[in-house]
Design a protein around this motif. Structure first.
Motif, PDB file in Angstrom:
ATOM      1  N   ASP A 267       0.788  -1.141  -0.012  1.00  0.00           N
ATOM      2  CA  ASP A 267       0.146  -0.062   0.293  1.00  0.00           C
ATOM      3  C   ASP A 267       0.816   1.198  -0.147  1.00  0.00           C
ATOM      4  N   GLY A 268       2.172   1.080  -0.232  1.00  0.00           N
ATOM      5  CA  GLY A 268       3.128   2.304  -0.301  1.00  0.00           C
ATOM      6  C   GLY A 268       3.187   2.891   1.202  1.00  0.00           C
ATOM      7  N   ARG A 269       2.995   1.924   2.306  1.00  0.00           N
ATOM      8  CA  ARG A 269       3.022   2.599   3.524  1.00  0.00           C
ATOM      9  C   ARG A 269       4.625   3.038   3.928  1.00  0.00           C
ATOM     10  N   VAL A 270       4.615   3.953   4.729  1.00  0.00           N
ATOM     11  CA  VAL A 270       6.026   4.423   5.279  1.00  0.00           C
ATOM     12  C   VAL A 270       6.204   3.545   6.577  1.00  0.00           C
ATOM     13  N   GLU A 271       7.523   2.865   6.769  1.00  0.00           N
ATOM     14  CA  GLU A 271       7.578   2.337   8.170  1.00  0.00           C
ATOM     15  C   GLU A 271       8.972   2.397   8.360  1.00  0.00           C
ATOM     16  N   GLU A 272       9.564   2.023   9.723  1.00  0.00           N
ATOM     17  CA  GLU A 272      10.770   1.880  10.160  1.00  0.00           C
ATOM     18  C   GLU A 272      10.990   0.576  10.743  1.00  0.00           C
ATOM     19  N   ARG A 273      12.344  -0.071  10.187  1.00  0.00           N
ATOM     20  CA  ARG A 273      12.346  -1.302  10.545  1.00  0.00           C
ATOM     21  C   ARG A 273      13.998  -1.297  11.373  1.00  0.00           C
ATOM     22  N   THR A 274      14.090  -1.908  12.367  1.00  0.00           N
ATOM     23  CA  THR A 274      15.323  -1.886  13.335  1.00  0.00           C
ATOM     24  C   THR A 274      16.182  -2.997  12.908  1.00  0.00           C
ATOM     25  N   HIS A 275      17.541  -2.987  12.781  1.00  0.00           N
ATOM     26  CA  HIS A 275      18.302  -4.108  12.430  1.00  0.00           C
ATOM     27  C   HIS A 275      19.655  -4.020  13.116  1.00  0.00           C
ATOM     28  N   ASP A 276      20.249  -5.121  13.444  1.00  0.00           N
ATOM     29  CA  ASP A 276      21.693  -4.870  14.115  1.00  0.00           C
ATOM     30  C   ASP A 276      22.772  -4.501  13.186  1.00  0.00           C
TER      31      ASP A 276
END
Length: 379
Positions: A267-276
């Motif tokens: 849906d073209g959403r904007v999100e933030e993902r955390t990685h190591d």
């Protein structure tokens, strides 16, 4: 015995005249006698100065005097005078008296009948995309740094993230971090980024069985022989591929990189993902420009121009000057090897044309004289 290798040198100028080319080369001082040095590294062990090691992506350290890297040729030490204290410990430790602080640059002149340009490439500079944090965020790495982490003789001996030595559990790759971007002056696809990211992701999965690897991509370009199957194998191993645009990288209080993305397939959403740990798949740009050194043309992308790309991909606009590998444009190892062979054959054919004059004798058979001048008879 027919091959002479000049290391730690820089070509200053190439001029054309007579039967070929004359190259003026500057040999930089090592401050170590190459003949006397045995590569024992006792000088390196004695040196008290440690500086970041560029070969290890600045993840490890080297001494102010050292053999540049494990597989360097020749296995001869080199003094970095920018960091040397001139304490003399290396000189005292050397069993052959090879240390020479009075060495000067040496000018060398080489005459050649033909030239092959094979200057390779370099990665997109880390400051090109400051919003991605390379060089600023400690756990955002470039692919060459990850190659060293994966190497059995790398800086840590195993895969650890730089900030705290933690074994990473979540690793992300950001594709097209230095390619297909007109704002960087790199509008082209660098060709190798998708496959080296997939290769490294699979190696990480093998080295760290519990790791979760995510690849953020715009398009996967697996165009080579067997590359599509390689891509499918990676997906079967559990590597996650997310079609998304990455806006920026930040970090949280534990120095975990936080990737801000726009998901493109849903849906073209904007999100933030955390990685190591986050790895930027940097692009390929030219490592060398011929301006003022050799009169060959470059293309709009800065690589050496090949006017007859489809029928003679190693020829340049200058007769007798050929190009191979990534000096002519982004390409992977198999393509570079094929081009190197083609350039060698082109160079050999050019030498044969220019240095051996064919003529036809009275019987109508073709004979060759061993020079450019026609001789009375063959030897």
């Amino acid at each position: 015995e027919n091959i002479t290798i000049l290391t730690y040198c820089e070509v200053q100028q190439v001029s054309r005249g007579g039967e070929g080319f004359t190259a003026r080369i500057s040999k930089k001082p090592r401050y170590v006698d190459e003949v006397a040095c045995t590569g024992c590294r006792l000088c390196e062990y004695a040196c008290p100065v440690e500086v970041p090691h560029a070969f290890e992506g600045n993840l490890g350290a080297r001494k102010a005097i050292c053999v540049p890297f494990a597989n360097a040729f020749p296995q001869t030490a080199l003094i970095d005078l920018d960091h040397c204290l001139l304490c003399g410990r290396c000189e005292a430790a050397c069993p052959t008296g090879a240390i020479d602080f009075l060495q000067e640059p040496e000018e060398i002149e080489v005459k050649a009948g033909t030239i092959v340009i094979a200057t390779g490439f370099q990665m997109t500079p880390m400051e090109a995309k400051p919003e991605y944090g390379l060089g600023r965020l400690r756990n955002v790495l470039d692919p060459l740094q990850v190659e060293r982490l994966l190497a059995p003789h790398g800086p840590y001996g195993r895969v650890l993230r730089p900030s705290d030595g933690k074994v990473p559990e979540k690793v992300a790759y950001v594709q097209c971090a230095g390619s297909r971007d007109r704002s960087l002056g790199v509008p082209y696809c660098s060709r190798v980024c998708c496959m080296y990211a997939i290769k490294q992701a699979m190696l990480l999965a093998g080295a760290l069985p519990l790791v979760e690897v995510t690849i953020y991509y715009m398009d996967i370009r697996a165009f080579g022989k067997g590359f599509e199957q390689f891509y499918q194998n990676a997906k079967a191993m559990g590597i996650e591929f997310v079609k998304a645009k990455v806006a920026k990288n930040t970090e949280d209080a534990q120095q975990n990189p936080v990737v801000r993305i726009e998901v493109m397939e849903e849906d073209g959403r904007v999100e933030e993902r955390t990685h190591d740990m986050v790895v930027l798949s940097l692009g390929i740009v030219p490592a060398w420009q011929p301006d003022g050194v050799l009169s060959v043309e470059t293309a709009e992308d800065g690589f050496i121009r090949t006017p007859e790309l489809k029928i003679a991909p190693t020829r340049t606009n200058q007769e007798g000057v050929f190009v191979a590998g990534a000096a002519a444009g982004p390409k992977d190892i198999p393509d570079s090897i094929i081009e190197a062979g083609a350039a060698a054959l082109e160079a050999a054919a050019y030498l044969k044309r220019t240095r051996r004059t064919s003529y036809t004798d009275a019987t109508g058979s073709a004979n060759c004289a061993p020079s450019t001048a026609v001789q009375a008879g063959c030897p």
